[in-house]
Design a protein around this motif. Structure first.
Motif, short mmCIF file in Angstrom:
data_model
loop_
_atom_site.label_atom_id
_atom_site.label_comp_id
_atom_site.label_asym_id
_atom_site.label_seq_id
_atom_site.Cartn_x
_atom_site.Cartn_y
_atom_site.Cartn_z
N SER A 171 -26.11 -6.40 12.98
CA SER A 171 -26.51 -7.77 13.34
C SER A 171 -27.79 -7.67 14.16
CB SER A 171 -25.43 -8.45 14.18
OG SER A 171 -24.24 -8.61 13.42
N ASN A 217 -25.94 -9.03 9.55
CA ASN A 217 -24.53 -9.39 9.48
C ASN A 217 -23.88 -8.89 8.19
OD1 ASN A 217 -24.65 -10.84 12.02
ND2 ASN A 217 -25.87 -12.34 10.87
N HIS A 218 -24.09 -7.60 7.94
CA HIS A 218 -23.48 -6.94 6.79
C HIS A 218 -23.55 -5.43 6.98
CE1 HIS A 218 -27.78 -7.04 5.56
NE2 HIS A 218 -27.50 -5.84 5.05
N ILE A 275 -21.29 -4.99 2.06
CA ILE A 275 -20.05 -5.51 2.63
C ILE A 275 -20.50 -6.70 3.46
CG2 ILE A 275 -18.00 -5.05 4.02
CD1 ILE A 275 -18.60 -2.02 3.63
N ARG A 276 -20.28 -7.89 2.96
CA ARG A 276 -20.81 -9.09 3.61
C ARG A 276 -19.78 -9.82 4.48
NH1 ARG A 276 -25.92 -10.25 1.96
NH2 ARG A 276 -26.59 -9.47 -0.08
N ASN A 277 -18.53 -9.45 4.36
CA ASN A 277 -17.48 -10.10 5.13
C ASN A 277 -17.02 -9.16 6.24
OD1 ASN A 277 -14.52 -10.59 5.76
ND2 ASN A 277 -14.99 -12.43 4.54
N LYS A 278 -17.14 -9.60 7.50
CA LYS A 278 -16.80 -8.74 8.64
C LYS A 278 -15.34 -8.29 8.59
CE LYS A 278 -17.79 -6.74 12.63
NZ LYS A 278 -18.49 -7.07 13.82
N GLN A 279 -14.45 -9.17 8.15
CA GLN A 279 -13.03 -8.79 8.05
C GLN A 279 -12.83 -7.68 7.03
OE1 GLN A 279 -10.46 -10.02 10.13
NE2 GLN A 279 -9.56 -8.18 9.27
N ASP A 280 -13.54 -7.75 5.90
CA ASP A 280 -13.46 -6.68 4.91
C ASP A 280 -13.93 -5.35 5.50
OD1 ASP A 280 -12.54 -8.52 3.07
OD2 ASP A 280 -14.47 -8.72 2.04
N TRP A 317 -22.03 -1.76 10.37
CA TRP A 317 -22.24 -3.22 10.35
C TRP A 317 -23.41 -3.53 11.27
CZ3 TRP A 317 -19.97 -7.01 7.50
CH2 TRP A 317 -20.24 -8.33 7.87
N GLU A 370 -13.87 -4.51 8.73
CA GLU A 370 -12.84 -4.06 9.68
C GLU A 370 -11.63 -3.51 8.94
OE1 GLU A 370 -12.40 -7.56 12.08
OE2 GLU A 370 -14.24 -7.12 13.21
N ASN A 371 -11.24 -4.13 7.83
CA ASN A 371 -10.14 -3.59 7.03
C ASN A 371 -10.48 -2.22 6.48
OD1 ASN A 371 -8.64 -5.91 7.50
ND2 ASN A 371 -9.17 -6.85 5.54
#
Length: 138
Positions: A101, A52-53, A124-129, A99, A131-132
């Protein structure tokens, strides 16, 4: 510009005899400087997700040493790939900006081989980051 490298399965060389199976890593094409780091993940409850990163620069090869690993990889372009690792003689090459998983089956052991030393700044640990990052670089 978005990285164009996509994930793909690789065959790991080895030898099978009546005394067992030997599988090894000897790939200077993917990791010209050799393996800089390795890790393994075990004792994960069946159905649980790890990973998940994504990484900015690090490439990895992941291998199911035991059990089955169901891997979803989302490329920075948004393209989705699904892989099932169920043999220690197959590895999944994951380039940077993908990313990952991983869903574990009972008794699974994941081995990760990396071309970079550990750096928290590379994650990059935040999925929204993530996607951005996709949208900024299209």
């Amino acid at each position: 510009m978005i990285a164009k490298k996509l994930p793909y399965l690789i065959d790991l060389p080895g030898h099978v005899s009546e005394t067992g199976k030997l599988t090894y890593w000897d790939n200077r094409t993917l990791f010209p400087s050799g393996i800089e780091r390795c890790f393994w993940i075990s004792e994960v409850k069946a159905g649980e997700s790890r990973g998940n990163h994504a990484h900015y620069q690090e490439s990895q090869v992941i291998i199911a040493l035991a059990g089955v690993l169901e891997v979803e990889v989302t490329h920075v372009s948004g393209e989705l790939f699904k892989f099932k690792l169920e043999s220690s003689s197959k590895g999944l090459f994951i380039p940077p900006l993908n990313w990952v998983s991983v869903i574990f089956s009972k008794g699974s052991v994941l081995l990760g081989l990396c071309d970079q030393a550990f750096s928290e700044d590379d994650f990059i640990r935040n999925k929204q980051d993530f996607e951005n990052y996709q949208y900024r670089n299209q």
